[in-house]
Design a protein around this motif. Sequence first.
Motif, PDB file in Angstrom:
ATOM      1  N   LYS A  77       0.617  -1.873   0.399  1.00 18.53           N
ATOM      2  CA  LYS A  77       0.165   0.109  -0.129  1.00 18.53           C
ATOM      3  C   LYS A  77       1.019   1.283   0.256  1.00 18.53           C
ATOM      4  O   LYS A  77       0.620   1.751  -1.096  1.00 18.53           O
ATOM      5  CB  LYS A  77      -1.352   0.163   0.917  1.00 18.53           C
ATOM      6  N   GLN A  81       0.454   4.671  -2.956  1.00 18.93           N
ATOM      7  CA  GLN A  81       0.270   6.033  -2.769  1.00 18.93           C
ATOM      8  C   GLN A  81       1.712   6.229  -2.523  1.00 18.93           C
ATOM      9  O   GLN A  81       1.072   7.786  -3.593  1.00 18.93           O
ATOM     10  CB  GLN A  81       0.166   5.931  -0.636  1.00 18.93           C
ATOM     11  N   GLU A 108       3.354  -3.831  -4.711  1.00 24.14           N
ATOM     12  CA  GLU A 108       1.929  -4.088  -4.532  1.00 24.14           C
ATOM     13  C   GLU A 108       0.619  -4.846  -3.834  1.00 24.14           C
ATOM     14  O   GLU A 108      -0.279  -4.478  -3.429  1.00 24.14           O
ATOM     15  CB  GLU A 108       1.675  -2.581  -6.222  1.00 24.14           C
TER      16      GLU A 108
END
Length: 146
Positions: A77, A81, A108
């Motif tokens: 995550k 981001q 990811e």
Amino acid sequence: MSDWETVTILRKKPPKASAMKSEQAVNAARRQGVAVDTQTKWGAATNKQHLTTKNTAKLDRETEELKHDKIPLDLGKLIQQGRQSKNWSQKDLATKVNEKPQVINDYEAGRGIPNQVVISKIEKAIGLKLRGKDRGQPLQPPGTKK
């Protein structure tokens, strides 16, 4: 003996090493009573540089006692981001870190096998710490101290 015969005797070459290794040459040497040393080389004439062992075969089957390490989902995550904050696609990030887009996709999604070199390259590209206590913090430029 003529001059021509001496020349041919001088020109006669010793047998090549490959001819000396043939089964016929070995048997002929044995008949003459010459000491013959033979060796069987393991893995000879194969172009295999990386051999699999029992442990890698077990890891490939991923039994209960042996499993590959996976990227933690929170790390995936963070990568996502950081990539989205720079408006990059997975392919863009993969190009920046010289990896395949599938590697970024696996990282990811939490499916990738952790490789510290790849994680380091991703850290530098997105500018976020991905390892250690302060995960998710901006990466300090080299030469600056806290």
